[in-house]
Motif scaffolding. Structure first.
Motif, PDB file in Angstrom:
ATOM      1  N   ASN A 134       0.633  -0.977  -0.206  1.00 28.25           N
ATOM      2  CA  ASN A 134       0.037   0.120   0.100  1.00 28.25           C
ATOM      3  C   ASN A 134       0.724   0.928   0.285  1.00 28.25           C
ATOM      4  OD1 ASN A 134      -2.252  -1.225  -0.283  1.00 28.25           O
ATOM      5  ND2 ASN A 134      -2.662  -1.057   2.203  1.00 28.25           N
ATOM      6  N   GLN A 139       1.914   1.977  -3.545  1.00 28.16           N
ATOM      7  CA  GLN A 139       0.698   2.554  -4.425  1.00 28.16           C
ATOM      8  C   GLN A 139       0.309   3.802  -4.203  1.00 28.16           C
ATOM      9  OE1 GLN A 139       0.353   0.438  -6.907  1.00 28.16           O
ATOM     10  NE2 GLN A 139      -1.612   1.601  -7.776  1.00 28.16           N
ATOM     11  N   MET A 140       0.872   3.913  -2.985  1.00 26.37           N
ATOM     12  CA  MET A 140       0.442   5.488  -2.658  1.00 26.37           C
ATOM     13  C   MET A 140       1.289   6.433  -3.422  1.00 26.37           C
ATOM     14  SD  MET A 140      -0.719   4.747   1.005  1.00 26.37           S
ATOM     15  CE  MET A 140      -1.364   6.556   1.665  1.00 26.37           C
ATOM     16  N   ARG A 196       3.214   5.975  -5.723  1.00 26.57           N
ATOM     17  CA  ARG A 196       3.218   5.905  -7.035  1.00 26.57           C
ATOM     18  C   ARG A 196       1.864   6.767  -7.364  1.00 26.57           C
ATOM     19  NH1 ARG A 196       4.055   0.027  -7.071  1.00 26.57           N
ATOM     20  NH2 ARG A 196       6.312  -0.002  -8.221  1.00 26.57           N
ATOM     21  N   GLN A 197       0.950   6.923  -6.663  1.00 26.24           N
ATOM     22  CA  GLN A 197      -0.160   7.591  -7.464  1.00 26.24           C
ATOM     23  C   GLN A 197       0.177   9.159  -7.179  1.00 26.24           C
ATOM     24  OE1 GLN A 197      -3.926   5.542  -5.546  1.00 26.24           O
ATOM     25  NE2 GLN A 197      -3.470   4.276  -7.691  1.00 26.24           N
ATOM     26  N   ALA A 198       1.266   9.486  -5.892  1.00 26.00           N
ATOM     27  CA  ALA A 198       1.162  11.007  -5.826  1.00 26.00           C
ATOM     28  C   ALA A 198       1.795  11.488  -6.310  1.00 26.00           C
ATOM     29  CB  ALA A 198       1.463  10.811  -4.112  1.00 26.00           C
ATOM     30  N   ALA A 199       1.441  12.644  -6.708  1.00 24.58           N
ATOM     31  CA  ALA A 199       2.361  13.532  -7.103  1.00 24.58           C
ATOM     32  C   ALA A 199       2.840  14.241  -6.753  1.00 24.58           C
ATOM     33  CB  ALA A 199       0.911  15.279  -7.785  1.00 24.58           C
ATOM     34  N   GLU A 222      11.937   8.231 -10.169  1.00 25.51           N
ATOM     35  CA  GLU A 222      11.042   8.511 -11.980  1.00 25.51           C
ATOM     36  C   GLU A 222      11.831   7.848 -12.681  1.00 25.51           C
ATOM     37  OE1 GLU A 222      10.171  11.871 -13.087  1.00 25.51           O
ATOM     38  OE2 GLU A 222      10.371  13.301 -11.559  1.00 25.51           O
TER      39      GLU A 222
END
Length: 168
Positions: A9, A12-13, A15-18, A62
């Motif tokens: 988790n 995943q968090m 990866r999704q965070a800007a 990145e």
């Protein structure tokens, strides 16, 4: 939730965070203590995950970009100008480093991707509570940049040179 699921988790968090994600916000979202998150991050790094700590939280490194280094020199008054040139040309400013006569290479994580990030960083410097690493070396410092391609890097380098901010 078991530890393995919690670490999945976390990845995943991130990866999704800007933006960078703090240990406190991860802890709150996952219902554990901040210290548990710090331990999870250490274990994730040990397993090969490329997680970087910044003053604003954790980020995943990145992919699909190239990393370049520039040597710069200027006074603190030109810090915002220098960093804005970098982000305006499409680079992400990953780090700043100086060569210290006693400690060797000192590096600070920046992770600045846009003018908002630059402004927050400069405001901290202007608070008077901290000094930039480059103050230790008469303004000479290195920046590590993540750029989408070599043309982006060269455009940035040329503009910094025109502005007299490159150490030549």
């Amino acid at each position: 939730m078991n530890a393995v699921n919690r670490r999945e988790n976390i990845i995943q968090m991130l990866r999704q965070a800007a933006d960078p994600v703090s240990a406190a916000s991860l802890a709150s979202a996952l219902g554990v203590s901040r210290q548990i998150i710090v331990g999870d991050i250490a274990l994730l790094r040990a397993s090969g995950e490329k997680i970087t700590s910044t003053p604003r939280g954790y980020v995943l490194s990145e992919g699909g970009t190239s990393v370049y280094t520039l040597a710069c020199v200027h006074g603190v008054e030109d810090t915002e100008k220098e960093l804005n040139i970098m982000v305006d040309n499409g680079c992400k400013v990953l780090t700043v480093s100086v060569e210290h006569p006693v400690y060797g290479l000192l590096t600070g994580e920046l992770q600045l991707a846009n003018r908002y990030d630059v402004r927050q960083f400069v405001e901290k410097l202007q608070s008077g509570e901290v000094r930039p690493l480059s103050a230790l070396t008469g303004g000479v410092h290195l920046h590590t940049l993540s750029c989408p391609d070599n043309e982006c890097f060269e455009r940035t380098r040329r503009q910094l040179e025109r502005e007299g901010l490159l150490y030549l």
